[in-house]
Design an enzyme around this catalytic site. Sequence first.
Site, mmCIF file in Angstrom:
data_model
loop_
_atom_site.group_PDB
_atom_site.id
_atom_site.type_symbol
_atom_site.label_atom_id
_atom_site.label_comp_id
_atom_site.label_asym_id
_atom_site.label_seq_id
_atom_site.Cartn_x
_atom_site.Cartn_y
_atom_site.Cartn_z
ATOM 1 N N ASP A 33 97.131 45.106 43.300
ATOM 2 C CA ASP A 33 96.114 44.717 42.303
ATOM 3 C C ASP A 33 96.427 43.466 41.478
ATOM 4 O O ASP A 33 96.209 43.449 40.252
ATOM 5 C CB ASP A 33 95.828 45.895 41.355
ATOM 6 C CG ASP A 33 95.308 47.132 42.089
ATOM 7 O OD1 ASP A 33 95.113 47.063 43.313
ATOM 8 O OD2 ASP A 33 95.109 48.166 41.428
ATOM 9 N N LYS A 83 90.288 49.489 47.065
ATOM 10 C CA LYS A 83 90.494 50.896 46.728
ATOM 11 C C LYS A 83 89.684 51.268 45.489
ATOM 12 O O LYS A 83 89.628 50.505 44.527
ATOM 13 C CB LYS A 83 91.985 51.173 46.513
ATOM 14 C CG LYS A 83 92.617 50.412 45.360
ATOM 15 C CD LYS A 83 94.123 50.629 45.351
ATOM 16 C CE LYS A 83 94.822 49.968 44.189
ATOM 17 N NZ LYS A 83 94.513 50.489 42.858
ATOM 18 N N CYS A 124 98.425 51.844 38.495
ATOM 19 C CA CYS A 124 98.206 51.817 39.948
ATOM 20 C C CYS A 124 99.500 51.717 40.745
ATOM 21 O O CYS A 124 99.578 52.234 41.865
ATOM 22 C CB CYS A 124 97.266 50.680 40.297
ATOM 23 S SG CYS A 124 95.600 50.970 39.660
HETATM 24 N N1 TIU Z 1 95.766 48.261 38.775
HETATM 25 C C1 TIU Z 1 95.815 49.121 37.758
HETATM 26 O O1 TIU Z 1 96.871 49.491 37.289
HETATM 27 N N2 TIU Z 1 94.595 49.529 37.205
HETATM 28 C C2 TIU Z 1 94.436 49.886 35.897
HETATM 29 O O2 TIU Z 1 93.391 50.316 35.473
HETATM 30 N N3 TIU Z 1 95.514 49.700 35.114
HETATM 31 C C3 TIU Z 1 95.634 49.948 33.791
HETATM 32 O O3 TIU Z 1 96.721 49.833 33.272
HETATM 33 N N4 TIU Z 1 94.586 50.285 33.115
#
Ligand code: TIU
Length: 228
Positions: free
Chosen positions: A25, A137, A170
Amino acid sequence: MILSAAAKPYAFSFDPAKTALLLIDFQRDFLEDGGFGEIQGGNLVAVQASIGPASAVLKLARRAGLTVVHTREGHDPTLRDCPTPKLTRQANAPDSKHTVVIGGTGPRGSRLLVRGEHMHDLIDQLKPIQGEFLIDKPGKGAFYATELHQILVNAAVSHLIIVGVTTECCVTTTLREANDRGFECVLVSDATDGYIAEFKHVALEMITFSEGLFGYVCNSGSILAPLE
Ligand code: TIU
Protein backbone atom coordinates in the site's frame (compact mmCIF):
# COMPACT_ATOMS: atom_id res chain seq x y z
CA MET A 1 21.48 -20.79 -3.04
CA ILE A 2 20.48 -19.98 0.54
CA LEU A 3 21.14 -16.44 1.78
CA SER A 4 21.09 -15.28 5.37
CA ALA A 5 20.14 -11.89 6.82
CA ALA A 6 20.77 -10.78 10.39
CA ALA A 7 17.35 -10.47 12.02
CA LYS A 8 15.34 -10.83 15.21
CA PRO A 9 14.78 -13.32 16.81
CA TYR A 10 17.62 -14.91 14.78
CA ALA A 11 18.97 -14.98 11.22
CA PHE A 12 16.43 -15.11 8.38
CA SER A 13 17.50 -17.69 5.76
CA PHE A 14 15.98 -17.56 2.30
CA ASP A 15 16.42 -18.80 -1.23
CA PRO A 16 15.97 -15.83 -3.62
CA ALA A 17 14.34 -18.16 -6.16
CA LYS A 18 11.59 -18.91 -3.62
CA THR A 19 11.26 -15.43 -2.13
CA ALA A 20 8.92 -12.57 -2.95
CA LEU A 21 9.20 -8.92 -2.01
CA LEU A 22 5.77 -7.72 -0.92
CA LEU A 23 5.24 -3.93 -0.99
CA ILE A 24 2.12 -3.02 0.96
CA ASP A 25 0.00 0.00 0.00
CA PHE A 26 2.60 2.61 -0.97
CA GLN A 27 -0.31 4.73 -2.16
CA ARG A 28 -0.70 8.50 -2.29
CA ASP A 29 -3.74 8.10 -0.05
CA PHE A 30 -1.50 6.89 2.78
CA LEU A 31 1.66 8.91 2.12
CA GLU A 32 0.71 12.31 0.71
CA ASP A 33 -0.98 15.45 2.03
CA GLY A 34 -4.75 15.39 1.70
CA GLY A 35 -4.98 11.61 1.49
CA PHE A 36 -7.00 9.13 3.50
CA GLY A 37 -4.22 8.69 6.08
CA GLU A 38 -3.79 12.36 6.83
CA ILE A 39 -7.55 12.85 7.08
CA GLN A 40 -7.59 10.00 9.61
CA GLY A 41 -5.17 12.03 11.68
CA GLY A 42 -2.01 10.25 10.58
CA ASN A 43 1.44 11.82 10.89
CA LEU A 44 3.00 11.52 7.44
CA VAL A 45 6.63 12.18 8.39
CA ALA A 46 7.37 8.63 9.49
CA VAL A 47 5.58 6.87 6.65
CA GLN A 48 7.38 9.08 4.13
CA ALA A 49 10.73 8.11 5.69
CA SER A 50 10.06 4.47 4.78
CA ILE A 51 10.08 5.25 1.03
CA GLY A 52 13.88 5.48 0.72
CA PRO A 53 14.70 2.14 2.41
CA ALA A 54 11.83 0.42 0.56
CA SER A 55 13.15 1.75 -2.77
CA ALA A 56 16.62 0.41 -1.97
CA VAL A 57 15.20 -3.04 -1.15
CA LEU A 58 13.10 -3.01 -4.33
CA LYS A 59 16.12 -2.12 -6.46
CA LEU A 60 18.17 -5.06 -5.20
CA ALA A 61 15.20 -7.44 -5.20
CA ARG A 62 14.73 -6.69 -8.89
CA ARG A 63 18.40 -7.30 -9.59
CA ALA A 64 18.32 -10.58 -7.64
CA GLY A 65 15.26 -11.77 -9.59
CA LEU A 66 12.84 -11.99 -6.68
CA THR A 67 9.12 -12.18 -7.36
CA VAL A 68 7.79 -8.67 -6.69
CA VAL A 69 4.21 -7.97 -5.60
CA HIS A 70 2.73 -4.52 -4.98
CA THR A 71 -0.63 -4.00 -3.25
CA ARG A 72 -3.18 -1.21 -3.08
CA GLU A 73 -6.08 -0.91 -0.64
CA GLY A 74 -9.24 0.41 -2.18
CA HIS A 75 -12.69 -0.14 -3.53
CA ASP A 76 -14.80 -0.29 -6.64
CA PRO A 77 -16.38 3.14 -7.35
CA THR A 78 -19.77 1.74 -6.31
CA LEU A 79 -18.22 0.70 -2.93
CA ARG A 80 -20.06 -2.62 -3.26
CA ASP A 81 -16.88 -4.47 -2.22
CA CYS A 82 -16.47 -2.37 0.93
CA PRO A 83 -17.62 -4.05 4.14
CA THR A 84 -20.38 -1.90 5.61
CA PRO A 85 -18.74 -1.45 9.05
CA LYS A 86 -15.52 -0.22 7.40
CA LEU A 87 -17.61 2.36 5.61
CA THR A 88 -19.88 3.45 8.42
CA ARG A 89 -17.81 3.23 11.60
CA GLN A 90 -16.08 6.57 11.09
CA ALA A 91 -19.12 8.26 9.58
CA ASN A 92 -21.40 7.22 12.45
CA ALA A 93 -19.04 7.91 15.34
CA PRO A 94 -20.37 10.58 17.72
CA ASP A 95 -18.23 13.72 17.32
CA SER A 96 -16.36 12.10 14.41
CA LYS A 97 -13.42 14.15 13.15
CA HIS A 98 -13.85 12.51 9.76
CA THR A 99 -15.22 15.18 7.52
CA VAL A 100 -14.58 12.85 4.58
CA VAL A 101 -14.83 9.04 4.67
CA ILE A 102 -14.09 6.26 2.16
CA GLY A 103 -15.71 7.11 -1.17
CA GLY A 104 -16.03 10.81 -0.33
CA THR A 105 -14.07 13.44 -2.25
CA GLY A 106 -10.91 14.54 -0.42
CA PRO A 107 -9.12 17.91 -0.57
CA ARG A 108 -7.02 16.78 -3.56
CA GLY A 109 -10.16 16.10 -5.61
CA SER A 110 -9.88 12.29 -5.46
CA ARG A 111 -12.50 10.01 -3.95
CA LEU A 112 -10.74 8.42 -0.94
CA LEU A 113 -9.59 4.81 -1.42
CA VAL A 114 -11.48 4.41 -4.69
CA ARG A 115 -9.81 2.53 -7.55
CA GLY A 116 -8.99 4.62 -10.57
CA GLU A 117 -8.58 7.81 -8.52
CA HIS A 118 -5.23 9.64 -8.53
CA MET A 119 -4.73 9.36 -4.74
CA HIS A 120 -5.51 5.65 -4.73
CA ASP A 121 -2.56 4.90 -6.98
CA LEU A 122 0.96 4.04 -5.89
CA ILE A 123 3.47 6.85 -5.35
CA ASP A 124 5.75 7.63 -8.28
CA GLN A 125 8.87 6.27 -6.49
CA LEU A 126 7.42 2.76 -6.07
CA LYS A 127 5.54 1.86 -9.22
CA PRO A 128 5.50 -1.70 -10.60
CA ILE A 129 7.47 -2.49 -13.73
CA GLN A 130 6.77 -5.18 -16.30
CA GLY A 131 6.74 -8.66 -14.81
CA GLU A 132 5.70 -7.49 -11.34
CA PHE A 133 2.31 -8.17 -9.78
CA LEU A 134 -0.19 -5.53 -8.65
CA ILE A 135 -2.91 -6.67 -6.26
CA ASP A 136 -5.99 -4.57 -5.49
CA LYS A 137 -7.39 -5.50 -2.10
CA PRO A 138 -10.59 -4.43 -0.33
CA GLY A 139 -9.34 -5.29 3.15
CA LYS A 140 -6.39 -4.63 5.40
CA GLY A 141 -4.85 -8.05 4.75
CA ALA A 142 -3.51 -8.66 1.22
CA PHE A 143 -4.76 -12.27 1.12
CA TYR A 144 -8.44 -11.58 1.80
CA ALA A 145 -10.53 -11.58 -1.42
CA THR A 146 -7.48 -11.36 -3.70
CA GLU A 147 -5.43 -13.65 -5.95
CA LEU A 148 -2.26 -13.18 -3.86
CA HIS A 149 -2.10 -16.70 -2.43
CA GLN A 150 -2.46 -18.31 -5.84
CA ILE A 151 0.20 -16.03 -7.35
CA LEU A 152 2.67 -17.00 -4.63
CA VAL A 153 1.88 -20.71 -4.95
CA ASN A 154 2.26 -20.55 -8.74
CA ALA A 155 5.64 -18.85 -8.35
CA ALA A 156 6.75 -21.49 -5.80
CA VAL A 157 7.29 -18.78 -3.20
CA SER A 158 7.81 -19.88 0.42
CA HIS A 159 9.44 -16.75 1.91
CA LEU A 160 8.26 -13.14 2.00
CA ILE A 161 10.24 -9.94 2.54
CA ILE A 162 7.63 -7.37 3.56
CA VAL A 163 7.79 -3.55 3.38
CA GLY A 164 5.04 -0.96 3.34
CA VAL A 165 2.53 1.16 5.21
CA THR A 166 1.10 1.26 7.74
CA THR A 167 2.93 -1.08 10.09
CA GLU A 168 0.12 -1.29 12.60
CA CYS A 169 -2.63 -1.85 10.05
CA CYS A 170 -2.25 -3.43 6.59
CA VAL A 171 1.36 -4.58 7.03
CA THR A 172 0.78 -6.47 10.27
CA THR A 173 -2.53 -7.93 9.10
CA THR A 174 -0.91 -9.22 5.91
CA LEU A 175 2.09 -10.67 7.75
CA ARG A 176 -0.21 -12.56 10.11
CA GLU A 177 -2.33 -13.85 7.22
CA ALA A 178 0.86 -15.02 5.47
CA ASN A 179 2.18 -16.74 8.59
CA ASP A 180 -1.06 -18.71 8.93
CA ARG A 181 -0.70 -19.80 5.30
CA GLY A 182 2.79 -21.19 5.92
CA PHE A 183 4.95 -18.40 4.50
CA GLU A 184 8.14 -17.48 6.38
CA CYS A 185 8.06 -13.69 6.70
CA VAL A 186 10.55 -10.96 7.52
CA LEU A 187 9.42 -7.37 8.00
CA VAL A 188 11.99 -4.69 7.12
CA SER A 189 11.78 -2.27 10.05
CA ASP A 190 12.95 0.95 8.37
CA ALA A 191 11.02 0.23 5.16
CA THR A 192 7.72 0.20 7.04
CA ASP A 193 6.10 2.79 9.27
CA GLY A 194 2.80 3.97 10.61
CA TYR A 195 0.89 6.87 12.02
CA ILE A 196 1.62 6.32 15.73
CA ALA A 197 5.23 5.57 16.78
CA GLU A 198 4.13 3.49 19.76
CA PHE A 199 1.93 1.29 17.56
CA LYS A 200 4.88 0.53 15.27
CA HIS A 201 7.16 -0.33 18.18
CA VAL A 202 4.66 -2.73 19.71
CA ALA A 203 3.74 -4.26 16.32
CA LEU A 204 7.39 -5.16 15.69
CA GLU A 205 7.83 -6.54 19.20
CA MET A 206 4.79 -8.77 18.76
CA ILE A 207 6.12 -10.28 15.53
CA THR A 208 9.34 -11.53 17.10
CA PHE A 209 8.04 -12.30 20.60
CA SER A 210 8.58 -15.86 21.78
CA GLU A 211 11.14 -16.99 19.14
CA GLY A 212 9.14 -15.45 16.32
CA LEU A 213 5.43 -15.60 17.11
CA PHE A 214 4.62 -14.39 13.59
CA GLY A 215 8.05 -14.17 11.93
CA TYR A 216 11.21 -12.11 11.71
CA VAL A 217 12.18 -8.42 11.77
CA CYS A 218 15.37 -6.98 10.27
CA ASN A 219 16.53 -3.60 8.95
CA SER A 220 17.13 -2.76 5.31
CA GLY A 221 20.91 -2.97 5.70
CA SER A 222 20.60 -6.57 6.87
CA ILE A 223 18.39 -7.69 4.01
CA LEU A 224 20.40 -5.74 1.41
CA ALA A 225 23.78 -7.20 2.44
CA PRO A 226 23.15 -10.78 1.23
CA LEU A 227 21.43 -9.50 -1.94
CA GLU A 228 24.38 -7.27 -2.96
N1 TIU B 1 -2.60 0.37 4.27
C1 TIU B 1 -3.14 0.53 5.48
O1 TIU B 1 -2.50 0.33 6.49
N2 TIU B 1 -4.45 1.02 5.53
C2 TIU B 1 -4.94 1.77 6.56
O2 TIU B 1 -6.10 2.10 6.62
N3 TIU B 1 -4.03 2.14 7.48
C3 TIU B 1 -4.23 2.90 8.59
O3 TIU B 1 -3.32 3.03 9.37
N4 TIU B 1 -5.38 3.47 8.76
